[in-house]
Design a protein around this motif. Structure first.
Motif, PDB file in Angstrom:
ATOM      1  N   LEU A 801       0.826  -1.205   0.000  1.00  0.00           N
ATOM      2  CA  LEU A 801       0.000   0.000   0.000  1.00  0.00           C
ATOM      3  C   LEU A 801       0.861   1.256   0.000  1.00  0.00           C
ATOM      4  N   SER A 802       0.306   2.349  -0.483  1.00  0.00           N
ATOM      5  CA  SER A 802       1.010   3.635  -0.413  1.00  0.00           C
ATOM      6  C   SER A 802       0.983   4.120   1.035  1.00  0.00           C
ATOM      7  N   ALA A 803       1.739   5.163   1.310  1.00  0.00           N
ATOM      8  CA  ALA A 803       1.807   5.703   2.673  1.00  0.00           C
ATOM      9  C   ALA A 803       0.434   6.192   3.136  1.00  0.00           C
ATOM     10  N   ALA A 804      -0.288   6.843   2.221  1.00  0.00           N
ATOM     11  CA  ALA A 804      -1.626   7.353   2.572  1.00  0.00           C
ATOM     12  C   ALA A 804      -2.582   6.201   2.862  1.00  0.00           C
ATOM     13  N   GLU A 805      -2.467   5.135   2.090  1.00  0.00           N
ATOM     14  CA  GLU A 805      -3.353   3.982   2.290  1.00  0.00           C
ATOM     15  C   GLU A 805      -3.019   3.251   3.589  1.00  0.00           C
ATOM     16  N   GLN A 806      -1.716   3.202   3.929  1.00  0.00           N
ATOM     17  CA  GLN A 806      -1.324   2.573   5.189  1.00  0.00           C
ATOM     18  C   GLN A 806      -1.866   3.356   6.391  1.00  0.00           C
ATOM     19  N   LYS A 807      -2.095   4.660   6.177  1.00  0.00           N
ATOM     20  CA  LYS A 807      -2.656   5.483   7.242  1.00  0.00           C
ATOM     21  C   LYS A 807      -4.076   5.028   7.602  1.00  0.00           C
ATOM     22  N   VAL A 808      -4.785   4.415   6.619  1.00  0.00           N
ATOM     23  CA  VAL A 808      -6.145   3.924   6.881  1.00  0.00           C
ATOM     24  C   VAL A 808      -6.130   2.905   8.019  1.00  0.00           C
ATOM     25  N   ALA A 809      -5.114   2.020   8.001  1.00  0.00           N
ATOM     26  CA  ALA A 809      -5.004   1.002   9.048  1.00  0.00           C
ATOM     27  C   ALA A 809      -4.860   1.649  10.422  1.00  0.00           C
ATOM     28  N   ASP A 810      -4.042   2.709  10.497  1.00  0.00           N
ATOM     29  CA  ASP A 810      -3.875   3.414  11.781  1.00  0.00           C
ATOM     30  C   ASP A 810      -5.176   4.077  12.215  1.00  0.00           C
ATOM     31  N   ILE A 811      -5.890   4.678  11.266  1.00  0.00           N
ATOM     32  CA  ILE A 811      -7.129   5.393  11.599  1.00  0.00           C
ATOM     33  C   ILE A 811      -8.179   4.440  12.165  1.00  0.00           C
ATOM     34  N   VAL A 812      -8.308   3.242  11.553  1.00  0.00           N
ATOM     35  CA  VAL A 812      -9.346   2.311  12.016  1.00  0.00           C
ATOM     36  C   VAL A 812      -8.910   1.545  13.265  1.00  0.00           C
ATOM     37  N   GLY A 813      -7.591   1.554  13.552  1.00  0.00           N
ATOM     38  CA  GLY A 813      -7.127   0.942  14.796  1.00  0.00           C
ATOM     39  C   GLY A 813      -6.337  -0.336  14.636  1.00  0.00           C
ATOM     40  N   VAL A 814      -5.654  -0.510  13.508  1.00  0.00           N
ATOM     41  CA  VAL A 814      -4.791  -1.688  13.310  1.00  0.00           C
ATOM     42  C   VAL A 814      -3.386  -1.184  12.973  1.00  0.00           C
ATOM     43  N   PRO A 815      -2.504  -1.000  13.960  1.00  0.00           N
ATOM     44  CA  PRO A 815      -1.159  -0.465  13.698  1.00  0.00           C
ATOM     45  C   PRO A 815      -0.285  -1.462  12.939  1.00  0.00           C
ATOM     46  N   GLU A 816       0.691  -0.937  12.235  1.00  0.00           N
ATOM     47  CA  GLU A 816       1.598  -1.786  11.451  1.00  0.00           C
ATOM     48  C   GLU A 816       2.339  -2.759  12.349  1.00  0.00           C
ATOM     49  N   SER A 817       2.716  -2.322  13.548  1.00  0.00           N
ATOM     50  CA  SER A 817       3.466  -3.176  14.473  1.00  0.00           C
ATOM     51  C   SER A 817       2.670  -4.435  14.825  1.00  0.00           C
ATOM     52  N   PHE A 818       1.373  -4.293  14.948  1.00  0.00           N
ATOM     53  CA  PHE A 818       0.530  -5.443  15.277  1.00  0.00           C
ATOM     54  C   PHE A 818       0.583  -6.477  14.151  1.00  0.00           C
ATOM     55  N   ILE A 819       0.461  -6.026  12.907  1.00  0.00           N
ATOM     56  CA  ILE A 819       0.482  -6.945  11.757  1.00  0.00           C
ATOM     57  C   ILE A 819       1.843  -7.629  11.660  1.00  0.00           C
ATOM     58  N   THR A 820       2.919  -6.847  11.879  1.00  0.00           N
ATOM     59  CA  THR A 820       4.276  -7.387  11.791  1.00  0.00           C
ATOM     60  C   THR A 820       4.512  -8.465  12.842  1.00  0.00           C
ATOM     61  N   LYS A 821       4.090  -8.204  14.058  1.00  0.00           N
ATOM     62  CA  LYS A 821       4.286  -9.174  15.138  1.00  0.00           C
ATOM     63  C   LYS A 821       3.477 -10.444  14.904  1.00  0.00           C
ATOM     64  N   LYS A 822       2.260 -10.288  14.418  1.00  0.00           N
ATOM     65  CA  LYS A 822       1.433 -11.464  14.151  1.00  0.00           C
ATOM     66  C   LYS A 822       2.052 -12.305  13.040  1.00  0.00           C
ATOM     67  N   ALA A 823       2.618 -11.632  12.021  1.00  0.00           N
ATOM     68  CA  ALA A 823       3.229 -12.359  10.902  1.00  0.00           C
ATOM     69  C   ALA A 823       4.501 -13.079  11.332  1.00  0.00           C
ATOM     70  N   SER A 824       5.234 -12.513  12.277  1.00  0.00           N
ATOM     71  CA  SER A 824       6.488 -13.133  12.729  1.00  0.00           C
ATOM     72  C   SER A 824       6.276 -14.062  13.916  1.00  0.00           C
ATOM     73  N   GLY A 825       5.054 -14.148  14.415  1.00  0.00           N
ATOM     74  CA  GLY A 825       4.729 -15.057  15.503  1.00  0.00           C
ATOM     75  C   GLY A 825       5.115 -14.537  16.878  1.00  0.00           C
ATOM     76  N   GLN A 826       5.368 -13.238  17.010  1.00  0.00           N
ATOM     77  CA  GLN A 826       5.751 -12.658  18.301  1.00  0.00           C
ATOM     78  C   GLN A 826       4.524 -12.487  19.204  1.00  0.00           C
ATOM     79  N   ALA A 827       4.793 -12.373  20.480  1.00  0.00           N
ATOM     80  CA  ALA A 827       3.711 -12.183  21.457  1.00  0.00           C
ATOM     81  C   ALA A 827       3.139 -10.776  21.325  1.00  0.00           C
ATOM     82  N   ILE A 828       1.846 -10.657  21.500  1.00  0.00           N
ATOM     83  CA  ILE A 828       1.143  -9.365  21.405  1.00  0.00           C
ATOM     84  C   ILE A 828       0.721  -8.943  22.810  1.00  0.00           C
ATOM     85  N   ARG A 829       1.245  -7.805  23.245  1.00  0.00           N
ATOM     86  CA  ARG A 829       0.898  -7.329  24.580  1.00  0.00           C
ATOM     87  C   ARG A 829      -0.456  -6.596  24.579  1.00  0.00           C
TER      88      ARG A 829
END
Length: 996
Positions: A801-829
Motif C-alpha cells: 500500500l502507499s503511505a496514505a493507504e497505510q494510514k487507513v489502518a492506523d485510523i481504524v485501529g490496526v497499527p503496522e506493528s501489530f500486523i508485523t508481530k502477528k506475521a512473525s509469531g511474536q507475542a502481542i501485549r
C-alpha cells in the motif's frame, strides 16, 4: 414488413411523372375556361374514371392493388382473431400491400371510395361541382395530410358560382401538398400487423378484466387472460396444457373472491406456473403492481430473466430487487404496471418504502415462494415482518404463498387469513430407496420398520475399488449415466470435488466419447471465464461429462455448468444441498451421499427438497432417490423418512435484533403503531401472535413488547416513556434520526451503533487517495467472523500500500506493528479488536479485486476460494447500498452520499466501466458481457435492437433461447429506463395544485 412511404412505383418522385401532372393541369384549365363543361365528365374524372385522361394502366393497377390489399387485411384480421399469430418475425414482406402506403394516402383512398359509392346514388347534375369541390377540400385538409401545413381560405366552391382561378388552388398544388406531407410524415415504428395484434390484445385484456371483476364463472379465454398468454407459454416454455390440479387451483372460488391462498405440492409439481398466471391476471386485468418474493439472489435473477420476455410482449415492466439493485420507493408508473421480483430482504425494504409513500394499496398481489422459510432464522423473521405489515396496512392486497414442505398449515392460515389447497401430484413417479452396505431397500410406509427389501447391487468391485468406494457410489452412478442424468448431494464442498474426481478415476474411459466436441468447448469457455485459468478438478472431470457444483464456484462458472447440464453435455453433478433450494436442475436419479448437511443431521424438509429433484417431466417416466446410510445411522434414517415435516415457528423472538426489536422500530418509524396499545394490536396479528401460546409462562407477548421498546429507547433509536402495567398505555412513541436511518437502511440493530461511530470517525480523516477507506466501511459485519487472516499475506498486502493507504489502518485501529508481530509469531501485549482486524483484511481483498477485476488471481493471492471472494463482493455491494440509505437520513453524513453511490456501482459489477451497461441486463454476466462487447454490442440500445439469430452466429456458446431472452431482457430494461425518464419529465411539467 415493408413500412416505407414510397408510393410512386418506379419513379423517384411525383414530379417525374410529367404526363400525369400535365393532364391534371390541362383538365383544370379546361374547367376554368368553360363553366358549362360536361358535368358528367368532371364527375368521372373526380372518381377516377379511366376515360378522364389519366393513364389507364396506372389507374387499373392502383385499383387492383387497393382491392387486393383490402382483401388481404380482412383475411389477416380473420386469421388473427382465430389463430392469434404471435411472432412478427414470421411475417413475409408482402403480407400487407397497404403497409407500403402512407397513412394520409390510405385515408384518402377510403374517402374516395365513400364518395364513389355516394355518387352512384345521386343525380348527374347534382354531383358535378359538389364532387370536385369536396375532393379538392379533402385533399388539402389536415386530416388527410397530418404533417402538411393547413392552408388559409375556404376551399369550397359554391354551387353555380363562377370558377375564378385566383380564388381556387389548382388540383396539382393540392396533390403536391398532400404528397409533400406524406414525404414529411414519420415512418411508423411498428407495422400495421403489429398494430392490429396490439389492438386485439387490448380488446382481450378489456374483456378479461370485465370477466375477472364480475362474479360469474366465465373467466375469459385463458383463466381471465388474453389468449396470447397461452400462446406465449407454448412459445417460451413449451407448455401446451395445464395439469388438472393447476386448473382446479386457478378456478377456486377463493381466488375469484380475491382471498389469500396457501397451496402446497411436492417439488416439480408445477406450483410456479399457477403463481405466474395469477401474477399476469393482476398486472394485465386489474392493472395493479405485483411483488414476487424469492429466497435467493440467483433465483431472483433467473426469474427476471424468464419473465422479461412476457413483459415485453404483454406490456408490463419487470424490476429486479436483489443485491444492490432496486429503487426505494419504486418509480410510480402511470402507463404500465410493474412486477417487482425481490429477495426477502429487498422485498421488506420495498414494502416499507411503499407504506411510507402511502402507495401500499397500489400493490395488488404479493407472491411468496418457499413459504416454509418463515421458520428459518433471521430471513424468516424478515419475511414475517413483511407479510404482517401488508396484512395490517392494506385490505386490497392479496397474498399467495406456496411451498413443497409445509406441516402446521393451520397456524399459517390464521396468520395470513388464507384458504388452503394441497395435492400430492407429481408429473413423474418418485421411488425412494435406502442403501445399507450392498443392499437397497425401498421406503415403504406400510412395511413394519418402514423399509422393504428391493435388491442387492450386482456391480462387481475389485479390492482396490472397494477401498476407494466402500459406499458403491460408482455402481449406483454407472446404472444411469451417460444415458440419463444423475445428481449426487454431498455434505460438504470438498466432498463434492472428491466424489467427482473419484468417479472419473474408476469410470469406463469409453464414457468420455459422447459429445466430446461440446465438452471441449465447455472447458474452453471455462478457461475464458477464468482469464486463462481453470480448476484442475473440472478440467479432469468434464471430459467424462461430470462436474461439481457448490458455492466455491464463481457465478459465471456455476451458470455455465448449469447450462451444460441442462443441455445434456454434463450427465452427473456432485453438489451441495444449496442446489436443491436453488435453480431447477432435475435428474433421473438423485443420490444422497450421506444423511448430513455439513455436520448437521438431515432434516425432513431438506430431505424432501433433495429427492424432489428426481424425475424430469416430459423426459423420464420415473425418478429414483437413493440415500446411502451407514449401519449405525439406520435408526435415525428410519425416523427421518417416517417422520412428518418440521413445523414452521415464528423467528421473531429468537432473532432478537433482526426480529422483534427491528419490527418495533419500523412500526413506530412508519407510524403503523405509535402507542403500546397499537403495537400490541399489531403483534397479535403476526405469526408470533398466533403462536403466543407457545411462549414461556413467565414472559407474555406484552412483556416482550415492553422489553423491546425499552431497549430501543436506551439505545437512542426511539423516544418516549413507558408507563402503565397493561397494554392500554397511550404514551406516544417517536423515532430518532438514528432509528429512522437504521430501519430505512435495513441495518441490523446489533451493528447500527458501531456503524454510526465508524462513519463519524471517518469524517475526521477520510482517506480519499483511493477507495480503501470507503471499502472498509462497507464490509458486512456478519462476514467478519468467518474470516481467518493469513498473517504473511496480510503483511505482504499492507507493505504494497502507499503511505496514505497505510494510514487507513492506523485510523481504524490496526497499527503496522501489530500486523508485523502477528506475521512473525511474536507475542502481542496490547490486543486489537479482532472484528476490526478481520474487516480491514477483507477490505484488502476487495481493494485488490476492484483493481484487478479478476476473481481467480485475487483468490490465489489471498488463498481463498473463488466463490468466497465473489460472495464477499456481492455482500459488500448489498451492504454498501444499505449504508448509502443510512447516510441519506443523517445530514451529518452528506459527504458519503456521492462517494457511496459510485462505490456501490463498482462493487455491483466489478468490471471495466465499458461493460457495465451490458451487465445491467438480467442474465448477462462478465464473460458474456465481454463476448458481446467484442462483437460490437456496446450499449443497452445495441442489445435491445439486436437480432437473436445474428447474436447466435456471432457469440460462441449462445443458444437461440438464450439470445432471445437476452434481447427481451435488454428491451425490458430499456423500456424501464425510458419510462422512468418520462415519469420524471411529466412530474416536472405537472401543474402544482397549491399555486398561491
Amino acid at each position: 414488413n415493408n413500412d416505407s412511404e414510397d408510393m410512386f412505383g418506379g419513379h423517384d418522385s411525383f414530379y417525374e411523372d410529367d404526363s400525369l401532372l400535365a393532364q391534371i393541369d390541362d383538365m383544370e384549365q379546361a374547367n376554368l375556361q368553360d363553366k358549362h363543361m360536361d358535368i358528367k365528365a368532371a364527375g368521372e374524372f373526380t372518381l377516377g374514371n379511366p376515360q378522364s385522361g389519366i393513364d389507364r394502366r396506372k389507374q387499373s393497377d392502383f385499383s387492383a392493388s387497393e382491392n387486393a390489399a383490402v382483401h388481404k387485411v380482412e383475411k389477416a384480421d380473420s386469421s388473427q382473431m382465430t389463430e392469434n399469430d404471435l411472432v412478427d418475425s414470421n411475417e413475409e414482406p408482402g403480407d400487407f400491400i397497404l403497409d407500403d402506403l402512407p397513412s394520409s394516402q390510405l385515408l384518402y383512398l377510403d374517402k374516395m371510395d365513400e364518395l364513389s359509392s355516394a355518387s352512384r346514388k345521386s343525380a348527374v347534375t347534382a354531383r358535378s361541382n359538389n364532387c370536385v369541390n369536396s375532393c379538392l377540400g379533402k385533399i388539402s385538409s389536415p386530416s388527410f395530410c397530418h404533417d402538411a401545413e393547413p392552408r388559409e381560405g375556404n376551399t369550397e366552391v359554391p354551387t353555380g358560382s363562377k370558377c375564378d382561378s385566383s380564388k381556387i388552388e389548382s388540383l396539382k398544388d393540392h396533390l403536391k401538398s398532400a404528397m409533400t406531407g406524406n414525404a414529411k410524415a414519420q415512418t411508423p415504428l411498428v407495422s400495421k400487423t403489429k398494430q392490429l395484434k396490439d389492438a386485439v390484445l387490448s380488446e382481450e385484456i378489456c374483456v378479461a378484466r370485465k370477466a375477472i371483476e364480475s362474479s360469474s364463472d366465465d373467466i375469459g379465454p385463458f383463466y381471465g387472460l388474453p389468449s396470447k398468454v397461452k400462446d406465449l407459454l407454448k412459445q417460451f416454455r413449451g407448455i401446451e396444457a395445464l395439469y388438472e390440479w393447476q386448473h382446479d387451483c386457478l378456478t377456486l372460488k377463493s381466488l375469484q373472491q380475491r382471498k389469500n391462498l396457501i397451496y402446497s405440492l411436492p417439488t416439480s409439481g408445477g406450483k410456479t406456473l399457477v403463481a405466474e398466471v395469477l401474477i399476469l391476471q393482476e398486472l394485465l386485468c386489474r392493472q395493479k403492481d405485483v411483488l414476487m418474493i424469492l429466497p435467493y439472489v440467483a433465483i431472483v435473477r433467473e426469474k427476471v430473466w424468464g419473465l422479461s420476455s412476457f413483459g415485453v410482449e404483454l406490456g408490463f415492466l419487470v424490476e429486479e430487487y436483489a443485491g444492490s439493485k432496486g429503487r426505494f420507493p419504486p418509480i410510480k408508473r402511470r402507463m404500465k404496471s410493474s412486477l417487482y421480483i425481490a429477495t426477502i430482504e429487498k422485498g421488506h425494504a420495498l414494502v416499507n418504502s411503499l407504506i411510507e409513500a402511502g402507495r401500499i394499496d397500489h400493490l395488488g398481489l404479493v407472491v411468496v415462494d418457499e413459504l416454509h422459510m418463515l421458520g428459518e432464522g433471521s430471513r424468516g423473521a424478515t419475511l414475517e415482518m413483511t407479510l404482517a405489515k401488508i396484512l395490517y396496512t392494506s385490505k386490497n392486497t392479496q397474498i399467495i404463498g406456496m411451498s413443497a414442505t409445509l406441516n402446521n398449515v393451520g397456524d399459517l392460515q390464521k396468520f395470513l387469513q388464507a384458504d388452503y389447497y394441497t395435492n400430492n401430484f407429481r408429473p413423474v413417479e418418485l421411488k425412494e430407496y435406502i442403501k445399507i452396505r450392498d443392499t437397497i431397500y425401498e421406503v415403504d410406509s406400510k412395511a413394519e420398520n418402514g423399509f422393504s427389501f428391493s435388491r442387492v447391487l450386482s456391480f462387481k468391485y475389485s479390492s482396490d475399488l472397494e477401498k476407494a468406494d466402500p459406499d458403491h457410489v460408482i455402481a449406483l452412478v454407472t446404472e444411469v449415466i451417460p444415458k440419463y442424468s444423475c445428481l449426487i448431494f454431498c455434505p460438504t464442498k470438498q466432498n463434492c470435488e472428491n466424489v467427482a474426481s473419484m468417479v472419473c478415476k474408476y469410470l469406463n474411459k469409453e464414457l468420455s466419447a459422447p459429445k466430446e466436441k461440446e465438452k471441449q468447448e465447455l472447458i474452453k469457455n471455462l478457461r475464458t471465464i477464468g482469464n486463462g485459468s481453470i480448476c484442475p478438478v473440472l478440467k479432469h472431470t468434464i471430459p467424462f461429462g461430470i462436474a461439481y457444483h457448490h458455492s466455491g464456484l464463481t457465478n459465471d462458472e456455476r451458470k455455465i455448468i448449469e447450462e451444460a447440464y441442462s443441455a445434456g453435455v454434463l450427465c452427473l453433478l456432485a453438489c451441495t444441498a444449496t442446489l436443491a433450494a436453488g435453480v431447477n436442475l432435475p435428474a433421473r436419479r438423485v443420490i444422497l451421499r450421506a444423511p448430513y448437511v455439513a455436520r448437521e443431521f438431515l432434516k425432513k424438509n431438506q430431505y424432501k427438497q433433495m429427492i424432489g429433484r428426481a424425475g424430469r417431466a416430459g423426459i423420464d417416466n420415473a425418478g429414483e432417490s437413493i440415500l446411502i446410510v451407514q449401519e449405525k445411522e439406520k435408526q435415525l434414517v428410519r425416523d427421518l423418512v417416517n417422520s412428518p415435516l418440521e413445523n414452521c415457528y415464528s423467528s421473531l423472538l429468537p432473532e432478537l435484533t433482526k426480529g422483534v426489536q427491528s419490527l418495533l422500530l419500523s412500526l413506530v418509524g412508519l407510524k403503523i403503531a405509535v402507542t403500546l396499545e397499537e403495537i400490541y394490536s399489531f403483534m397479535c396479528h403476526t405469526l408470533l401472535g398466533v403462536q403466543q401460546h407457545l411462549l414461556p409462562k413467565e414472559k407474555s407477548l406484552l412483556d416482550i413488547i415492553k422489553e423491546g421498546v425499552e431497549n430501543l429507547i436506551e439505545n437512542g433509536l426511539l423516544k418516549g416513556k413507558m408507563s402503565g402495567k397493561d397494554h392500554n398505555s397511550q404514551s406516544i412513541l417517536t423515532i430518532t434520526q438514528l432509528g429512522k436511518a437504521t430501519y430505512k437502511g435495513s441495518i441490523d440493530l446489533a451493528y447500527c451503533s458501531a456503524l454510526y461511530r465508524e462513519l463519524k470517525k471517518g469524517l475526521e480523516g477520510l482517506v480519499l487517495e483511493s477507495n480503501l477507506h470507503l471499502l472498509y466501511l462497507t464490509i458486512p459485519y456478519d462476514m467478519i467472523y468467518s474470516c481467518n487472516p493469513d498473517w504473511m499475506i496480510y503483511l505482504r498486502q499492507f507493505n504494497q500500500l502507499s503511505a496514505a493507504e497505510q494510514k487507513v489502518a492506523d485510523i481504524v485501529g490496526v497499527p503496522e506493528s501489530f500486523i508485523t508481530k502477528k506475521a512473525s509469531g511474536q507475542a502481542i501485549r496490547k490486543n486489537v479488536d479482532s472484528a476490526i482486524v478481520n474487516r480491514l483484511y477483507l477490505s484488502f481483498v476487495l481493494y485488490t479485486l476492484l483493481r484487478e477485476t479478476n476473481v481467480w488471481s485475487v483468490s490465489e493471492k489471498f488463498n481463498m476460494s473463488r466463490g468466497y471472494v465473489q460472495s464477499l463482493l456481492t455482500s459488500a455491494a448489498s451492504f454498501a447500498s444499505c449504508v448509502l440509505r443510512f447516510c441519506e437520513e443523517l445530514e451529518e453524513f452528506w459527504v458519503y452520499k456521492a462517494l457511496l453511490t459510485e462505490l456501490t456501482k463498482q462493487l455491483t459489477y466489478c468490471v471495466k466501466t465499458e461493460l457495465i451497461p451490458l451487465m445491467e441486463v438480467a442474465g448477462v454476466l462478465e464473460a458474456r458481457a465481454k463476448q458481446l462487447y467484442s462483437a460490437g454490442y456496446k450499449t443497452l440500445a445495441h442489445l435491445a435492437n439486436a437480432n437473436p439469430e445474428t447474436l447466435v452466429k456471432m457469440i460462441e456458446h449462445l443458444s437461440r433461447r438464450q439470445a432471445r431472452q437476452i434481447v427481451s431482457s435488454a428491451k425490458m430494461l430499456l423500456s424501464e429506463k425510458a419510462e422512468a425518464l418520462q415519469e420524471e419529465v411529466d412530474e416536472l411539467l405537472r401543474m402544482p395544485t397549491d399555486i398561491p
